[in-house]
Write a protein that holds these residues in place. Structure first.
Motif, mmCIF file in Angstrom:
data_model
loop_
_atom_site.group_PDB
_atom_site.id
_atom_site.type_symbol
_atom_site.label_atom_id
_atom_site.label_comp_id
_atom_site.label_asym_id
_atom_site.label_seq_id
_atom_site.Cartn_x
_atom_site.Cartn_y
_atom_site.Cartn_z
ATOM 1 N N SER A 102 15.883 22.401 40.358
ATOM 2 C CA SER A 102 17.182 22.319 41.030
ATOM 3 C C SER A 102 18.018 23.515 40.583
ATOM 4 O O SER A 102 18.945 23.393 39.797
ATOM 5 C CB SER A 102 17.882 21.003 40.680
ATOM 6 O OG SER A 102 19.111 20.924 41.383
ATOM 7 N N TRP B 266 20.509 15.700 36.052
ATOM 8 C CA TRP B 266 19.190 15.057 35.904
ATOM 9 C C TRP B 266 19.202 14.135 34.679
ATOM 10 O O TRP B 266 18.732 12.995 34.731
ATOM 11 C CB TRP B 266 18.116 16.142 35.793
ATOM 12 C CG TRP B 266 16.706 15.627 35.813
ATOM 13 C CD1 TRP B 266 15.980 15.162 34.756
ATOM 14 C CD2 TRP B 266 15.845 15.508 36.951
ATOM 15 N NE1 TRP B 266 14.737 14.782 35.149
ATOM 16 C CE2 TRP B 266 14.616 14.987 36.506
ATOM 17 C CE3 TRP B 266 15.996 15.810 38.311
ATOM 18 C CZ2 TRP B 266 13.532 14.752 37.366
ATOM 19 C CZ3 TRP B 266 14.920 15.583 39.157
ATOM 20 C CH2 TRP B 266 13.700 15.050 38.702
ATOM 21 N N PHE C 254 19.157 12.408 42.220
ATOM 22 C CA PHE C 254 18.000 12.465 41.326
ATOM 23 C C PHE C 254 17.489 11.049 41.025
ATOM 24 O O PHE C 254 16.286 10.799 40.997
ATOM 25 C CB PHE C 254 18.351 13.213 40.031
ATOM 26 C CG PHE C 254 18.601 14.693 40.235
ATOM 27 C CD1 PHE C 254 17.932 15.400 41.231
ATOM 28 C CD2 PHE C 254 19.500 15.389 39.422
ATOM 29 C CE1 PHE C 254 18.149 16.771 41.413
ATOM 30 C CE2 PHE C 254 19.717 16.745 39.607
ATOM 31 C CZ PHE C 254 19.042 17.437 40.598
ATOM 32 N N GLY D 227 24.836 14.474 43.150
ATOM 33 C CA GLY D 227 23.578 15.074 42.703
ATOM 34 C C GLY D 227 22.882 14.172 41.688
ATOM 35 O O GLY D 227 21.656 13.997 41.719
ATOM 36 N N LEU E 245 15.146 21.306 44.869
ATOM 37 C CA LEU E 245 16.088 20.311 45.360
ATOM 38 C C LEU E 245 17.495 20.677 44.862
ATOM 39 O O LEU E 245 17.912 20.252 43.795
ATOM 40 C CB LEU E 245 15.661 18.929 44.820
ATOM 41 C CG LEU E 245 16.533 17.725 45.139
ATOM 42 C CD1 LEU E 245 16.700 17.553 46.643
ATOM 43 C CD2 LEU E 245 15.914 16.473 44.528
ATOM 44 N N PRO E 246 18.225 21.488 45.625
ATOM 45 C CA PRO E 246 19.545 21.942 45.149
ATOM 46 C C PRO E 246 20.588 20.828 45.219
ATOM 47 O O PRO E 246 20.509 19.953 46.086
ATOM 48 C CB PRO E 246 19.893 23.063 46.120
ATOM 49 C CG PRO E 246 19.134 22.771 47.363
ATOM 50 C CD PRO E 246 17.885 22.062 46.947
ATOM 51 N N ILE E 247 21.561 20.874 44.322
ATOM 52 C CA ILE E 247 22.708 19.954 44.425
ATOM 53 C C ILE E 247 24.035 20.726 44.514
ATOM 54 O O ILE E 247 25.074 20.136 44.744
ATOM 55 C CB ILE E 247 22.750 18.929 43.257
ATOM 56 C CG1 ILE E 247 22.974 19.624 41.909
ATOM 57 C CG2 ILE E 247 21.495 18.070 43.240
ATOM 58 C CD1 ILE E 247 23.341 18.649 40.783
ATOM 59 N N PRO F 109 23.183 21.140 37.139
ATOM 60 C CA PRO F 109 22.026 20.384 37.599
ATOM 61 C C PRO F 109 21.180 19.808 36.453
ATOM 62 O O PRO F 109 20.670 18.691 36.566
ATOM 63 C CB PRO F 109 21.247 21.411 38.426
ATOM 64 C CG PRO F 109 22.315 22.325 38.965
ATOM 65 C CD PRO F 109 23.309 22.433 37.844
#
Lengths: 452, 452
Positions: free
Chosen positions: A159, A105, A428, A424, A400-402, A101
């Motif tokens: 995340s 990002w 973002f 993911g 906000l999990p991916i 994660p």
């Protein structure tokens, strides 16, 4: 951990879109206290920023680069520290928790730069290397930087957890807390031969096993008096939230490898994962743990267990209840051994307001990237920083999990799928746009209100 | 182990007093089965002999060159595999169990040779490398060699245990047996995160802890029904033997590092060590065992415990009782987890006739070397070969320890004192003389009886 964090810092320093002056390594004044009493300096924290446009909202991303222990012989098919792709999945310790994660990002930011698009938000990063050890020192830095680094932050995004299912995206508005206990029972300084002392001494293992056996019953109910006193009652509104969730019980079971759960319905399972406390016994230090046989009477054994706390349980009350209970159980055994209970780590539970604009923006971004609404979920695990950020900065905090439910965080064969990693990244990027849009509308509304 | 055994063989081969043809490496046909299912060939057994004079009695010495596991970080002050002398003590894994006594016996033989004295007995050696793993394969060899190697043996001497005190020599006429149990509880194939599954599954650790907690009470009494049924009753004659022993309770406590025992009197303590069964829980495999914290729900945990058996308990009855009991306790928990109980190692208890001529000779030898009578003791530990030799060969078997009570066998800082090592060497030499003397008298008496 130190070297990992340094590598991450260097990575930041080499991104062309960060000026060197915008990345800082914060050295922490506290020290990590190892179980053997040794003190170690903590790895530095990284604070970085990109953009300072007063017209744009500022989004701060939190991530961590430390990981849980992993050895190939624990049951990994590939080296846990070499990212390996098999059938569309990227296997490696930290793949989903939390290096994947963090990189997604960064990829999202890089995409705007590569496409020569204006990034619609100001960005800040806070990256630490002590999350798996309870985020030691993080709170100190947040307090210290509250009026500086965090002063112009509008939204904080974390995340560091997983979806509830393998396919359906989710937004997380709560996490359980955790109190970890160490229960030491000691009869002397050195281990003894069970042939030479078996039958004539109070064995510390027997005491410890009895103490651990007094904690939780076969239905999973915690036996410590008072533990359930402060657990929030389940409201009708909350019940409705659970009912709305599409939860594939069979899939969740398959992900766990466990054939039968303690409960049969979606509502029971989700509520016992998210809003009721649980107690797990993790293991024993100091006893024989290898394959085969060793006819030893261990002289000092340390049981490790933890209680996942929920609103409105209180850490200090919980600590007191457990320690008093264990001391009571132990005193009834009339054992001459020494008992010592300690709490090496604890973290509070967290719940957010799901009507906050940050959640609205994330719902829109998820709808754009995945073509569906997210599940509004909580997490049974503990990500203490959500509560810490919310408490100190008073900003909007969102998780906000991916990663998908079957990512096996903290376990053997941890992975993130290539699909989730790429979607993911897109999520973002979409979030930046939605936040900017919503922020513009909010400002406009606020201006209209002012001029009216 | 293999290499150790090979080194020992080479040592035998280089002694000038053994002709090469009198040392044999016996390769064992069985294989060692490792806990992971892997099979390994066993290290060879050494059979050696010196002297074949039909006028002399033949004494066979048994010893082993394998050792318990040891790592410096377990709490050793010196490298456990480098013999180190500190203040008159020789520290190292195997110093007292059992490499020291093996070398002392060899030294005794060498002394006769160095002084150009006739060795008054024929000597045989049987040296193995699997004792700490239950003497795998030994029984097969003894059976195979019973009519060959053992046919002309009169006496078998084992020196693989300790005195009861730090200073007073002892003769051992009994040992406890042992049944080792592995109790596996499994919910699936991989470990789970306590945040993601804590509260909704039957955790294997909770089941295992409950099973282990059902075995023994705080007074050390085994809770498995029927376990005490076949334990021999304490006779008046036996009581008197205990009363005669000079047992320094404080010294024994100091050696253990344990402040308070389950019993207060010498008779209670010795009988519970020697002639009553005991149950010790050694540890758990598969759970978290390292320092620090890991919020894991282990998927497969294996509890290890053992029961020291005494005459006239039966191994197969004991196995059955324990397995049935554990299955009963488990079935009451209504757990969906899988239980598997196995018995990787077991060995019978042993008691000898203390009026045998071999014991008389040893008492005389001890009186000569140490100037005092030995304590007639049993051993709470398990040295299965005494029972095995006695059962198969029907020869006189004696255990003649030379290590002191504080030698810390199987523990950290194992040692033998320089004093005991040297006096032990003298004791073995004196034993050769006493056995020869007594054997001559017995033969004379037998001849007189015949001619009368």
């Amino acid at each position: 951990m130190h070297s990992l964090c340094t590598v991450a810092t260097q990575k930041f320093l080499t991104f062309p879109w960060f000026s060197v002056s915008s990345v800082r390594e914060m050295n922490l004044s506290v020290q990590a206290k190892l179980p053997d009493g040794q003190s170690l300096p903590l790895p530095p924290l990284i604070l970085a920023e990109l953009g300072k446009d007063p017209q744009k909202p500022t989004v701060c991303f939190y991530g961590h680069v430390d990981v849980q222990p992993a050895k190939k012989e624990d049951g990994w098919k590939t080296d846990p520290y070499t990212l390996t792709e098999i059938d569309g999945n990227l296997y490696g310790r930290g793949a989903t928790d939390n290096k994947g994660p963090v990189l997604a990002w960064i990829n999202a930011v890089e995409s705007f730069r590569a496409l020569k698009l204006d990034i619609p938000v100001n960005l800040k990063f806070i990256i630490e290397g002590m999350e798996e050890a309870g985020s030691l020192g993080l709170e100190e830095i947040i307090k210290k930087e509250n009026q500086r680094f965090f002063s112009d932050v509008d939204y904080i995004v974390i995340s560091d957890n997983l979806w509830l299912s393998n396919r359906k995206p989710a937004l997380t508005y709560g996490t359980r807390g955790n109190i970890c206990f160490s229960v030491e029972v000691r009869c002397g300084e050195r281990d003894l031969h069970s042939g030479s002392f078996g039958g004539i001494i109070h064995e510390p293992m027997t005491d410890l096993i009895a103490l651990l056996d007094s904690l939780v019953d076969t239905s999973g109910r915690i036996l410590i008096p008072g533990v359930y006193d402060d657990v929030a009652s389940l409201t009708e509104e909350e019940k409705k939230l659970y009912e709305a969730i599409e939860f594939d019980l069979e899939e969740y079971k398959n992900n766990s490898g466990v054939k039968k759960f303690l409960y049969d319905t979606k509502e029971e399972i989700l509520s016992h994962l998210w809003r009721y406390p649980s107690l797990s016994i993790h293991g024993i230090e100091g006893a024989f743990h290898e394959p085969g046989i060793k006819t030893v009477i261990p002289a000092k054994v340390i049981g490790k267990f933890s209680i996942r706390q929920v609103p409105h349980m209180d850490i200090s009350i919980g600590e007191h209840q457990v320690i008093k209970y264990l001391e009571d159980v132990f005193s009834k055994r009339n054992s001459p051994n020494k008992l010592k209970v300690s709490v090496p780590i604890s973290a509070m539970p967290w719940v957010a307001d799901i009507n906050d604009p940050l959640y609205t923006a994330a719902r829109m971004a998820i709808k754009t990237v995945f073509g569906q609404d997210p599940e509004m979920i909580r997490d049974g695990a503990t990500i203490p920083i959500a509560q810490t950020f919310q408490n100190i900065t008073r900003k909007s905090v969102m998780m906000l999990p991916i990663g998908a439910a079957d990512d096996a965080e903290h376990s053997q064969k941890e992975k993130i799928s290539r699909h989730n990693y790429i979607q993911g990244t897109k999520l973002f990027a979409a979030l930046f746009l939605e936040i900017a849009k919503l922020h513009g509308q909010l400002q406009e509304a606020s201006n209209t209100t002012t001029t009216n």
